[in-house]
Scaffold this motif. Structure first.
Motif, PDB file in Angstrom:
ATOM      1  N   THR A  57       0.819  -1.210   0.000  1.00 19.93           N
ATOM      2  CA  THR A  57       0.000   0.000   0.000  1.00 19.93           C
ATOM      3  C   THR A  57       0.854   1.262   0.000  1.00 19.93           C
ATOM      4  O   THR A  57       1.930   1.310   0.583  1.00 19.93           O
ATOM      5  CB  THR A  57      -0.945   0.042   1.219  1.00 19.93           C
ATOM      6  OG1 THR A  57      -0.176   0.075   2.423  1.00 19.93           O
ATOM      7  CG2 THR A  57      -1.872  -1.166   1.232  1.00 19.93           C
ATOM      8  N   VAL A  58       0.325   2.266  -0.690  1.00 20.50           N
ATOM      9  CA  VAL A  58       0.908   3.603  -0.722  1.00 20.50           C
ATOM     10  C   VAL A  58      -0.243   4.569  -0.495  1.00 20.50           C
ATOM     11  O   VAL A  58      -1.359   4.328  -0.969  1.00 20.50           O
ATOM     12  CB  VAL A  58       1.569   3.897  -2.082  1.00 20.50           C
ATOM     13  CG1 VAL A  58       2.254   5.255  -2.061  1.00 20.50           C
ATOM     14  CG2 VAL A  58       2.555   2.813  -2.459  1.00 20.50           C
ATOM     15  N   ARG A  59       0.025   5.648   0.203  1.00 22.07           N
ATOM     16  CA  ARG A  59      -1.062   6.589   0.509  1.00 22.07           C
ATOM     17  C   ARG A  59      -0.731   8.001   0.055  1.00 22.07           C
ATOM     18  O   ARG A  59       0.365   8.510   0.291  1.00 22.07           O
ATOM     19  CB  ARG A  59      -1.348   6.596   2.013  1.00 22.07           C
ATOM     20  CG  ARG A  59      -2.401   7.602   2.438  1.00 22.07           C
ATOM     21  CD  ARG A  59      -2.769   7.487   3.906  1.00 22.07           C
ATOM     22  NE  ARG A  59      -3.546   8.622   4.361  1.00 22.07           N
ATOM     23  CZ  ARG A  59      -4.849   8.801   4.132  1.00 22.07           C
ATOM     24  NH1 ARG A  59      -5.516   7.892   3.448  1.00 22.07           N
ATOM     25  NH2 ARG A  59      -5.484   9.867   4.582  1.00 22.07           N
ATOM     26  N   HIS A  60      -1.678   8.621  -0.644  1.00 21.54           N
ATOM     27  CA  HIS A  60      -1.634  10.059  -0.893  1.00 21.54           C
ATOM     28  C   HIS A  60      -2.301  10.751   0.288  1.00 21.54           C
ATOM     29  O   HIS A  60      -3.436  10.403   0.648  1.00 21.54           O
ATOM     30  CB  HIS A  60      -2.399  10.413  -2.174  1.00 21.54           C
ATOM     31  CG  HIS A  60      -1.767   9.908  -3.434  1.00 21.54           C
ATOM     32  ND1 HIS A  60      -2.441   9.880  -4.643  1.00 21.54           N
ATOM     33  CD2 HIS A  60      -0.522   9.424  -3.674  1.00 21.54           C
ATOM     34  CE1 HIS A  60      -1.636   9.400  -5.563  1.00 21.54           C
ATOM     35  NE2 HIS A  60      -0.470   9.111  -5.012  1.00 21.54           N
ATOM     36  N   SER A  61      -1.647  11.719   0.879  1.00 15.92           N
ATOM     37  CA  SER A  61      -2.210  12.384   2.053  1.00 15.92           C
ATOM     38  C   SER A  61      -3.471  13.172   1.712  1.00 15.92           C
ATOM     39  O   SER A  61      -4.360  13.348   2.547  1.00 15.92           O
ATOM     40  CB  SER A  61      -1.177  13.310   2.697  1.00 15.92           C
ATOM     41  OG  SER A  61      -0.717  14.266   1.758  1.00 15.92           O
ATOM     42  N   VAL A  62      -3.553  13.643   0.466  1.00  7.37           N
ATOM     43  CA  VAL A  62      -4.765  14.288  -0.041  1.00  7.37           C
ATOM     44  C   VAL A  62      -5.096  13.658  -1.385  1.00  7.37           C
ATOM     45  O   VAL A  62      -4.226  13.129  -2.073  1.00  7.37           O
ATOM     46  CB  VAL A  62      -4.590  15.817  -0.209  1.00  7.37           C
ATOM     47  CG1 VAL A  62      -4.334  16.483   1.130  1.00  7.37           C
ATOM     48  CG2 VAL A  62      -3.463  16.131  -1.183  1.00  7.37           C
TER      49      VAL A  62
END
Length: 257
Positions: A57-62
């Motif tokens: 998993t990778v997450r964009h903060s917005v």
């Protein structure tokens, strides 16, 4: 001869209820050895559920939009490719397919076997879906006007493609125009596409206010994707267009002349 592996890239925003089932189904697809979920600014536990199901998993903060999530996922795949092996094929899957994502296994063989550079899923008609097909018709007309190809499912997000095809379409069209942009760019590069029936089910977009806003956003992004490609003179020359339009057949590989 090296085995060709497949990496699944799943853009997801607030899909905690379905993403785990989607990931598990994708992991069962033959040749898949990597599933990447890009959490595009979710406010729920999408990332946690995806990771617990076995995804990287990778997450964009917005939220940056679907195209940016796909590009992030493809970059993660490239970093994890085998040093001495061929680049993985990319299999783009929407997060809300749940168990039905396993049917996208049908998209892999045409690309592995060299029949096409990009395979696109054609889903069955979804019961309960709202709208009157305006966005689909606009997308189909736009693709046909630029490439001669008249797709059955121009907005399908389920696509298996080679790394070359992905790179020819980069940077991806923004927002909901990404699928139309992929089709136009891949064909304009002289590569081939094929549509494949797949028994997949989405969470339907209904004809309430939220659904109407969603379709309005789709329509806007499709028009923007086409306008930007016309400015860059993507598409076929008139003689190529006429020959391609004459020769196409449903559910067979299509390559622009």
């Amino acid at each position: 001869m090296s085995t060709v592996h497949v990496a699944v890239v799943i853009p997801a925003k607030d899909e905690a209820e379905r993403v785990a089932a989607t990931v598990r189904a994708c992991r069962a697809v033959p040749r898949v050895d990597l599933v990447v979920v890009v959490d595009d600014g979710s406010t729920d536990a999408t990332q946690d559920h995806a990771r617990s199901a076995g995804a990287v998993t990778v997450r964009h903060s917005v939220s940056r939009g679907k195209a940016s999530a796909l590009e992030t996922g493809a970059s993660v795949v490239a970093m994890r490719d085998y040093e001495n092996g061929p680049a993985r094929l990319l299999l783009f899957i929407d997060a809300d397919l749940g168990d039905s994502a396993a049917s996208c296994a049908e998209l892999v063989p045409p690309v592995v076997d060299g029949v096409a550079d990009m395979a696109i899923a054609v889903p069955p008609k979804q019961a309960g879906a709202g709208g009157r097909g305006r966005v689909v018709r606009a997308a189909r007309h736009a693709i046909t006007s630029m490439t001669g190809w008249s797709p059955v499912a121009p907005l399908s997000g389920q696509r298996c493609l080679t790394r070359e095809a992905y790179e020819k379409a980069s940077p991806l069209a923004e927002g909901w125009g990404v699928e139309v942009g992929l089709s136009v760019d891949v064909l304009a590069a002289g590569l081939s596409v094929i549509e494949v029936p797949c028994d997949i089910t989405h969470r339907v977009t209904r004809n309430d206010r939220a659904g109407q806003m969603h379709r309005a956003g789709q329509y806007r992004d499709v028009l923007l994707a086409i306008a930007s490609r016309r400015l860059r003179r993507r598409g076929l020359r008139p003689r190529q267009f006429a020959q391609s339009l004459h020769d196409q057949q449903p559910f067979t590989a299509y390559r622009a002349y």
